[in-house]
Each structure stands twice: as structure tokens, then as C-alpha cells.
Design a protein around this motif. Structure first.
Motif, mmCIF file in Angstrom:
data_model
loop_
_atom_site.group_PDB
_atom_site.id
_atom_site.type_symbol
_atom_site.label_atom_id
_atom_site.label_comp_id
_atom_site.label_asym_id
_atom_site.label_seq_id
_atom_site.Cartn_x
_atom_site.Cartn_y
_atom_site.Cartn_z
ATOM 1 N N ALA A 121 -14.248 2.415 -29.684
ATOM 2 C CA ALA A 121 -12.600 1.992 -29.181
ATOM 3 C C ALA A 121 -11.999 2.606 -27.642
ATOM 4 C CB ALA A 121 -12.041 0.623 -29.273
ATOM 5 N N HIS A 122 -10.552 1.884 -27.608
ATOM 6 C CA HIS A 122 -9.618 3.159 -26.918
ATOM 7 C C HIS A 122 -9.434 4.068 -27.781
ATOM 8 C CE1 HIS A 122 -9.281 1.345 -23.051
ATOM 9 N NE2 HIS A 122 -9.719 0.321 -23.745
ATOM 10 N N SER A 123 -9.050 5.541 -27.642
ATOM 11 C CA SER A 123 -8.286 6.040 -28.033
ATOM 12 C C SER A 123 -7.106 6.590 -27.742
ATOM 13 C CB SER A 123 -9.459 7.268 -28.827
ATOM 14 O OG SER A 123 -10.085 8.447 -27.552
ATOM 15 N N ASN A 124 -6.232 7.452 -28.179
ATOM 16 C CA ASN A 124 -5.027 8.048 -27.240
ATOM 17 C C ASN A 124 -4.873 9.194 -26.440
ATOM 18 O OD1 ASN A 124 -2.251 7.306 -26.637
ATOM 19 N ND2 ASN A 124 -1.378 8.107 -28.553
ATOM 20 N N THR A 125 -4.946 8.910 -24.761
ATOM 21 C CA THR A 125 -5.416 10.089 -23.797
ATOM 22 C C THR A 125 -3.704 9.507 -23.153
ATOM 23 O OG1 THR A 125 -5.849 8.172 -22.218
ATOM 24 C CG2 THR A 125 -7.323 9.356 -23.381
ATOM 25 N N THR A 126 -3.313 10.927 -21.818
ATOM 26 C CA THR A 126 -2.344 10.674 -21.462
ATOM 27 C C THR A 126 -2.771 10.125 -20.462
ATOM 28 O OG1 THR A 126 -2.015 12.586 -21.774
ATOM 29 C CG2 THR A 126 -0.931 12.557 -20.127
ATOM 30 N N ALA A 127 -2.163 9.224 -20.467
ATOM 31 C CA ALA A 127 -2.571 7.629 -19.428
ATOM 32 C C ALA A 127 -1.752 8.214 -18.140
ATOM 33 C CB ALA A 127 -1.315 6.053 -20.291
ATOM 34 N N THR A 128 -1.937 7.243 -17.323
ATOM 35 C CA THR A 128 -1.987 7.157 -15.729
ATOM 36 C C THR A 128 -2.226 5.914 -15.042
ATOM 37 O OG1 THR A 128 -3.718 7.983 -15.217
ATOM 38 C CG2 THR A 128 -2.509 9.632 -15.368
ATOM 39 N N GLY A 129 -1.977 5.873 -13.846
ATOM 40 C CA GLY A 129 -1.323 4.578 -13.560
ATOM 41 C C GLY A 129 -2.706 4.891 -12.307
ATOM 42 N N LEU A 130 -2.654 3.425 -11.734
ATOM 43 C CA LEU A 130 -3.816 2.847 -11.243
ATOM 44 C C LEU A 130 -4.385 3.892 -9.489
ATOM 45 C CD1 LEU A 130 -6.765 1.336 -10.790
ATOM 46 C CD2 LEU A 130 -5.605 -0.171 -9.179
ATOM 47 N N THR A 131 -5.628 4.753 -9.380
ATOM 48 C CA THR A 131 -5.609 5.750 -8.315
ATOM 49 C C THR A 131 -7.166 5.415 -7.707
ATOM 50 O OG1 THR A 131 -7.415 7.047 -10.002
ATOM 51 C CG2 THR A 131 -4.701 7.837 -10.018
ATOM 52 N N ILE A 132 -7.983 5.585 -6.736
ATOM 53 C CA ILE A 132 -8.939 5.273 -5.873
ATOM 54 C C ILE A 132 -10.330 5.612 -7.365
ATOM 55 C CG2 ILE A 132 -10.503 5.771 -3.705
ATOM 56 C CD1 ILE A 132 -8.165 4.137 -3.738
ATOM 57 N N ALA A 133 -10.368 6.869 -7.331
ATOM 58 C CA ALA A 133 -10.746 7.734 -8.648
ATOM 59 C C ALA A 133 -11.061 6.194 -9.595
ATOM 60 C CB ALA A 133 -10.563 8.685 -9.176
ATOM 61 N N LYS A 134 -9.966 6.040 -10.336
ATOM 62 C CA LYS A 134 -10.074 5.257 -10.788
ATOM 63 C C LYS A 134 -11.286 3.674 -10.521
ATOM 64 C CE LYS A 134 -6.694 6.432 -14.265
ATOM 65 N NZ LYS A 134 -5.595 5.933 -15.014
ATOM 66 N N PRO B 88 -24.549 -7.657 -6.450
ATOM 67 C CA PRO B 88 -22.949 -7.388 -5.511
ATOM 68 C C PRO B 88 -22.390 -8.858 -5.024
ATOM 69 C CG PRO B 88 -25.360 -6.967 -5.055
ATOM 70 C CD PRO B 88 -25.906 -7.406 -6.164
ATOM 71 N N MET B 89 -23.465 -9.895 -4.915
ATOM 72 C CA MET B 89 -23.289 -10.608 -4.521
ATOM 73 C C MET B 89 -22.040 -12.109 -5.168
ATOM 74 S SD MET B 89 -24.722 -10.579 -1.066
ATOM 75 C CE MET B 89 -25.144 -12.566 -0.172
ATOM 76 N N ARG B 90 -22.152 -11.326 -5.844
ATOM 77 C CA ARG B 90 -21.070 -12.474 -6.599
ATOM 78 C C ARG B 90 -19.406 -11.548 -6.373
ATOM 79 N NH1 ARG B 90 -23.290 -11.378 -12.885
ATOM 80 N NH2 ARG B 90 -20.445 -12.506 -13.387
ATOM 81 N N ARG B 91 -18.945 -11.856 -6.019
ATOM 82 C CA ARG B 91 -16.641 -11.801 -6.002
ATOM 83 C C ARG B 91 -17.137 -10.682 -7.241
ATOM 84 N NH1 ARG B 91 -13.862 -13.415 -1.860
ATOM 85 N NH2 ARG B 91 -14.810 -14.863 -2.139
ATOM 86 N N ARG B 92 -16.073 -9.748 -7.220
ATOM 87 C CA ARG B 92 -15.524 -8.862 -7.745
ATOM 88 C C ARG B 92 -13.725 -8.987 -8.028
ATOM 89 N NH1 ARG B 92 -19.378 -3.965 -8.222
ATOM 90 N NH2 ARG B 92 -22.107 -4.798 -8.419
ATOM 91 N N TYR B 93 -13.069 -9.093 -9.025
ATOM 92 C CA TYR B 93 -11.858 -9.349 -9.005
ATOM 93 C C TYR B 93 -11.510 -8.304 -9.655
ATOM 94 C CZ TYR B 93 -12.631 -14.175 -7.797
ATOM 95 O OH TYR B 93 -13.003 -15.072 -6.884
ATOM 96 N N PHE B 94 -10.053 -7.318 -10.064
ATOM 97 C CA PHE B 94 -9.411 -6.077 -10.482
ATOM 98 C C PHE B 94 -8.213 -6.433 -10.343
ATOM 99 C CE2 PHE B 94 -7.160 -2.692 -11.382
ATOM 100 C CZ PHE B 94 -8.364 -2.191 -11.919
ATOM 101 N N VAL B 95 -7.783 -7.147 -12.007
ATOM 102 C CA VAL B 95 -6.167 -8.423 -12.466
ATOM 103 C C VAL B 95 -5.405 -6.932 -12.654
ATOM 104 C CG1 VAL B 95 -6.982 -8.693 -14.481
ATOM 105 C CG2 VAL B 95 -5.390 -9.485 -13.119
ATOM 106 N N CYS B 96 -4.064 -6.779 -12.974
ATOM 107 C CA CYS B 96 -3.544 -5.503 -12.931
ATOM 108 C C CYS B 96 -2.112 -5.630 -13.217
ATOM 109 C CB CYS B 96 -3.867 -3.575 -11.821
ATOM 110 S SG CYS B 96 -3.510 -4.125 -10.470
ATOM 111 N N ASN B 97 -1.062 -4.896 -13.845
ATOM 112 C CA ASN B 97 0.066 -5.558 -13.598
ATOM 113 C C ASN B 97 0.973 -5.274 -12.278
ATOM 114 O OD1 ASN B 97 0.269 -2.776 -13.588
ATOM 115 N ND2 ASN B 97 1.986 -2.857 -15.541
ATOM 116 N N PRO B 98 2.075 -5.566 -11.711
ATOM 117 C CA PRO B 98 3.020 -5.196 -10.647
ATOM 118 C C PRO B 98 3.352 -3.774 -10.207
ATOM 119 C CG PRO B 98 3.605 -6.965 -11.243
ATOM 120 C CD PRO B 98 3.328 -6.431 -12.238
ATOM 121 N N TYR B 99 3.417 -2.842 -11.365
ATOM 122 C CA TYR B 99 3.337 -1.518 -11.195
ATOM 123 C C TYR B 99 1.852 -0.400 -10.607
ATOM 124 C CZ TYR B 99 3.992 2.976 -12.618
ATOM 125 O OH TYR B 99 3.825 4.717 -12.712
ATOM 126 N N ASN B 100 1.277 -1.288 -11.196
ATOM 127 C CA ASN B 100 0.395 -0.222 -10.262
ATOM 128 C C ASN B 100 -0.832 -0.884 -9.345
ATOM 129 O OD1 ASN B 100 -1.232 1.560 -12.882
ATOM 130 N ND2 ASN B 100 -0.969 -0.577 -13.937
#
Length: 296
Positions: free
Chosen positions: A147-160, A175-187
């Protein structure tokens, strides 16, 4: 009284429903039958015994949840004094709330526990080995089965984004299936401020000029304010990169508005809305959960 009703700002339509696989059902549960891939083997002898190996065939349980919006009452005398009939605005307001509840069900399915087995009684954690992969707030890939552990969080980047893409590619998601990315307004804003996104060379849809991102790096971007805060990385929101139809959604009852006269309450008009729906993650590797810093 004025001649119109101002509807205050709110999310009125479901953002995520169109990304799901729709199913119709009766009863309070249904099962999604799943068949895993099966590879061939070389034939090395003539007239040999026919090789037999059962394909992995399992199922996942989808459970219907009933929703209701607490009724609004419009007093008979107030209704007579108004210049318009307020029933339509009240009904629309209630339906908007149920549309947001649809997104809540889908978000819960994206990152929730699923139930498998013949009777649907075996729980499978979202981070179990062979299920979905996780990306921590610092952009590192969480070990499968952890599961997740505590790290130094950053926002959305190209690398991510590249990490999300690679994980989906490694899982052989079509790859023919459409891909989505859902995030909050800040990111979304963090990504808009990225040099690569600002450049027409990288993004021919000129997202920055339009003030919104549509597609980038193979993902269609969706914005939601209803994403859940992580219990460990408490400065992060659970965001998701996922392929279309990785969530099965069933609506047993679409938002249904009932308008009636309450003779027991001085002939008030009662507006009451209900809905029954459910969702389940049907393919774990087609969903990536990524923790992103929630705000500045």
C-alpha cells in the motif's frame, strides 16, 4: 418574489460515467465474468496426447446501492405568490446531486476493494499483486502488493505521466482503448504550467491557449473535486490513470423525480428524487492509482 431562481455553482453532470462499461441488471447484485489470457505452446510430438490446461476464469461482484435526496417541500401559499413555478429548479437541483453520487460510486470502484469467488465473498485489496499498481506522492512506483507509504508529495509532472503510461503499457493494456487521467483542479494547473505542455511542439491542441487540457500523452484529462484524500499521505489526493471500460457501471434506476401533493402537510408540494446504481473495477491492471499533492 423574483421571476427566476439562481442556481448556485455546482457539478451538474457526471464526469466519469462515460468512461465506464455500462451493464443492465435485475436484483441487487450481478457478477462480471472474466477470462484471463492464455498462451500457446510448441507442439513437439506427433500423435501425442492433447494438452489440457484450464484458462483462468473468475468473476467480480457488483452491488447496487440505493440513493435518495431528502425531499424539498414548497408551501402552497409561497407557490401562489411566486411569479414562476419553482418545481423544475428544485428537481434539477436534486438530480445534479445524484449525478455527483454516480461519480462517487465510480471513484470508489477505481480504488476500492473488489469481491471475487463463486459467491463474491473473497475480498481482493486494490494494491494486491496482480491488481492495480500504485504511484506514491513523490512519483516512485510502489512495490506490487504494498500500500501507499508517506513520501514527500509533489504535483503532477510529465515524468509522472510517463510512469503511468509505462505501467499501462507493461500490463499490455490495448492501446486502442481510450485512456483517461482524472485529477483535481490544482494538478490540472500544475500540468498547464509545465514547459512541455505550454509548447505547441509538444501539444498541438493548444491546451494552454484554451485554458484547459483536453488530451496529452495519450490521456484525456478529466477534472474532479470529489477525489479522496489518502489516509497515509494526507497531503495527497488519490488520482487515477485508467483505460476505458475498466469500470463496470450499472444503473438499475436512473435519477427519478417524484412530485406529489402532501395533504398531510397543508397541501405542500413535495419533490423527492431517488436512484439505484453500482460500479466495480473489472480489470485491475488497467487502473493506476497515483497520489498527487492536493494543493499548494
Amino acid at each position: 418574489y423574483k421571476a427566476n431562481i439562481l442556481m448556485l455553482s455546482q457539478q451538474k453532470q457526471s464526469v466519469l460515467r462515460r468512461t465506464t462499461m455500462p451493464e443492465t441488471m435485475t436484483g441487487d447484485t450481478m457478477f462480471i465474468e472474466r477470462l484471463a489470457k492464455k498462451d500457446p505452446q510448441k507442439r513437439t510430438t506427433r500423435h501425442g496426447a492433447t494438452p489440457i490446461s484450464d484458462a483462468t476464469h473468475d468473476r467480480r461482484k457488483l452491488t447496487i446501492v440505493d440513493y435518495e435526496v431528502p425531499a424539498d417541500l414548497i408551501d402552497k401559499q409561497d407557490r401562489l405568490k411566486m411569479l414562476i413555478d419553482p418545481q423544475s429548479a428544485y428537481a434539477q437541483n436534486q438530480v445534479s446531486g445524484l449525478n455527483r453520487a454516480i461519480d462517487d460510486e465510480i471513484i470508489s470502484a477505481l480504488g476500492g476493494t473488489v469481491y471475487t469467488g463463486h459467491t463474491g465473498s473473497t475480498a481482493v485489496n486494490y494494491y494486491a499483486t496482480g491488481e492495480m499498481r500504485l504511484i506514491a506522492g513523490d512519483g516512485s512506483v510502489v512495490a506490487a502488493g504494498s500500500a501507499h507509504s508517506n513520501t514527500t508529495a509533489t504535483g503532477l509532472t510529465i515524468a509522472k505521466l510517463l510512469t503511468c503510461k509505462q505501467l499501462l503499457d507493461d500490463a499490455e493494456i490495448d492501446p486502442m482503448r481510450r485512456r483517461y487521467f482524472v485529477c483535481n483542479p490544482y494538478n490540472i494547473n500544475q500540468l498547464l504550467n509545465t514547459t512541455e505542455v505550454k509548447s505547441v511542439d509538444y501539444n498541438n491542441v493548444r491546451a494552454l491557449a484554451q485554458g484547459q487540457i483536453n488530451t496529452f500523452m495519450g490521456f484525456e484529462f478529466l477534472m474532479s473535486t470529489r477525489l479522496v484524500t489518502d489516509g497515509t499521505e494526507t497531503d495527497c489526493k488519490h488520482c487515477y490513470a485508467f483505460a476505458e471500460n475498466s469500470i463496470t457501471f450499472s444503473s438499475q434506476e436512473e435519477p427519478s423525480v417524484s412530485v406529489s401533493i402532501r395533504h398531510d402537510l397543508s397541501d405542500c408540494v413535495q419533490i423527492y428524487t431517488t436512484m439505484s446504481c453500482g460500479a466495480v473495477r473489472n480489470e485491475g491492471p488497467a487502473v493506476i492509482e497515483i497520489n498527487l499533492k492536493a494543493s499548494a
